[in-house]
Design a protein around this motif. Structure first.
Motif, PDB file in Angstrom:
ATOM      1  N   LEU A 104     -52.893  16.166  57.434  1.00  0.00           N
ATOM      2  CA  LEU A 104     -52.958  17.553  57.868  1.00  0.00           C
ATOM      3  C   LEU A 104     -52.166  17.782  59.140  1.00  0.00           C
ATOM      4  O   LEU A 104     -51.336  18.694  59.220  1.00  0.00           O
ATOM      5  N   GLN A 105     -52.416  16.954  60.153  1.00  0.00           N
ATOM      6  CA  GLN A 105     -51.759  17.172  61.436  1.00  0.00           C
ATOM      7  C   GLN A 105     -50.261  16.966  61.344  1.00  0.00           C
ATOM      8  O   GLN A 105     -49.477  17.729  61.916  1.00  0.00           O
ATOM      9  N   GLN A 106     -49.819  15.939  60.621  1.00  0.00           N
ATOM     10  CA  GLN A 106     -48.389  15.708  60.514  1.00  0.00           C
ATOM     11  C   GLN A 106     -47.695  16.820  59.732  1.00  0.00           C
ATOM     12  O   GLN A 106     -46.594  17.243  60.083  1.00  0.00           O
ATOM     13  N   LEU A 107     -48.331  17.293  58.676  1.00  0.00           N
ATOM     14  CA  LEU A 107     -47.725  18.377  57.906  1.00  0.00           C
ATOM     15  C   LEU A 107     -47.663  19.661  58.720  1.00  0.00           C
ATOM     16  O   LEU A 107     -46.697  20.425  58.612  1.00  0.00           O
ATOM     17  N   LEU A 108     -48.681  19.901  59.547  1.00  0.00           N
ATOM     18  CA  LEU A 108     -48.639  21.076  60.408  1.00  0.00           C
ATOM     19  C   LEU A 108     -47.511  20.975  61.426  1.00  0.00           C
ATOM     20  O   LEU A 108     -46.821  21.960  61.721  1.00  0.00           O
ATOM     21  N   VAL A 109     -47.311  19.778  61.980  1.00  0.00           N
ATOM     22  CA  VAL A 109     -46.221  19.589  62.937  1.00  0.00           C
ATOM     23  C   VAL A 109     -44.868  19.790  62.254  1.00  0.00           C
ATOM     24  O   VAL A 109     -43.969  20.455  62.793  1.00  0.00           O
ATOM     25  N   GLN A 110     -44.717  19.232  61.065  1.00  0.00           N
ATOM     26  CA  GLN A 110     -43.440  19.331  60.356  1.00  0.00           C
ATOM     27  C   GLN A 110     -43.177  20.721  59.783  1.00  0.00           C
ATOM     28  O   GLN A 110     -42.039  21.042  59.440  1.00  0.00           O
ATOM     29  N   SER A 111     -44.223  21.522  59.666  1.00  0.00           N
ATOM     30  CA  SER A 111     -44.077  22.806  58.971  1.00  0.00           C
ATOM     31  C   SER A 111     -43.573  23.926  59.869  1.00  0.00           C
ATOM     32  O   SER A 111     -43.452  25.063  59.392  1.00  0.00           O
TER      33      SER A 111
END
Length: 339
Positions: free
Chosen positions: A119-126
């Motif tokens: 979740l956190q990595q996808l939010l950062v990448q998004s």
């Protein structure tokens, strides 16, 4: 002004929209990215306050890194993101959205159980992909509107207000949350204390709705470029193969490199793949806009690199907890079998 630009510049260098509409649309997208990053920082600050503060120096250092970087640098970053998203066309924005959604679904399917890293990595990448999602959605929803600039102006005013409120919330939490949550006399801090854990799932739900609308808009925008099914098939076939290979390659890279390095490599590989694809089946405008996407991704990730580090450290903690639980369960199973 638009007529002069069209007269003196090649067609592939001119904007596909009116400059005023492009600027307002870029402003809305930049405000959406600002809201996302501010709320992510709020969640990280809340997460630090919930964790056991065994090392006060480390906690204080992490809190310092997660503070909002206000000032000239933040303003320049906002202007750069706005200008980039105003220039990037709807066609390239649609391709970025489709690639990100495919990669997100693949990452979610292959993620470890009970891991918040995904979740956190996808939010950062998004961040930049979210801007592209808002861009192609606004382009699709306002296409053909007689007073499009007025609709975009209202959307820009609303998004600016939301971004300002999110920034004020981040500043309030950074400075006063520890005091107010202990004294219990601030409604905002008490609300975050009781329901702050729902902030990350709420962000995920909002992004799911946003990208769902963006995927529908992206497919419609891309299909409008073709006059026949043969042309569409000629474009979608290499695009699907390219996306599939990119997803497989990036999934393998995640198991062999640190999380921060994976995020950086992901940006280079996926935009590089799109660049090669557009050189083959696209237009010169698409090539230029993908090069602008490199600048947009850098302007979103580099100033918020501490969020990447936070997601990486969370990954290590999740992996340690997950490994300990798996080892404990295997030990109990073996003891039961021996009995």
């Amino acid at each position: 002004m638009s007529f002069l630009l069209t007269s003196f510049l090649p067609g592939w260098l001119t904007l596909e929209r009116n400059p005023l509409n492009s600027l307002l649309q870029g402003l809305v997208c930049a405000c959406g990215i600002s809201v996302l990053t501010s709320l992510m920082r709020v969640y990280l600050l809340l997460e630090e306050s919930w964790s056991d503060k065994t090392d006060k120096d480390t906690t204080a250092q992490r809190s310092h890194h997660h503070r909002h970087k206000a000032g000239l640098g933040a303003k320049l970053q906002f202007v750069l993101v706005t200008a980039t998203l105003a220039v990037v066309g709807s066609r390239v924005a649609s391709l970025v959205v489709l690639e990100f959604c495919l990669r997100t679904v693949s990452a979610w399917v292959t993620a470890r159980p009970e891991s918040s890293k995904c979740l956190q990595q996808l939010l950062v990448q998004s961040q930049f992909s979210l801007g592209c999602a808002l861009s192609c959605s606004l382009y699709f929803l306002h296409e053909g509107a007689p007073q499009r600039w007025l609709c975009l102006l209202l959307a820009a005013m609303l998004s600016w207000s939301l971004a300002s409120q999110a920034t004020r919330l981040l500043h309030h939490v950074t400075v006063l949350y520890k005091l107010h949550s202990s004294q219990r006399y601030c409604g905002i801090c008490i609300g975050l204390l009781t329901s702050g854990r729902l902030l990350l799932p709420l962000l995920c739900r909002v992004l799911i709705v946003t990208f769902s609308v963006a995927v529908f808009s992206a497919i419609s925008i891309i299909n409008q470029q073709f006059l026949s099914a043969t042309e569409a098939l000629r474009f979608w076939t290499p695009l699907t193969i390219c996306y599939t290979l990119l997803v497989v390659y990036m999934q393998e890279e995640q198991h062999s490199q640190p999380s921060s390095q994976v995020i950086l490599n992901t940006v280079v590989v996926r935009l590089g793949g799109l660049l090669v694809l557009m050189l083959t089946v696209g237009h010169w405008a698409d090539v230029l806009h993908i090069l602008m996407c490199f600048l947009g991704e850098a302007s979103c990730l580099i100033p918020n690199w501490d969020l990447v580090g936070a997601a990486s450290s969370q990954d290590e903690e999740d992996y340690t907890d997950y490994a300990e639980r798996e080892h404990h369960q295997r030990t109990q199973t073996q003891q039961k079998k021996q009995r």
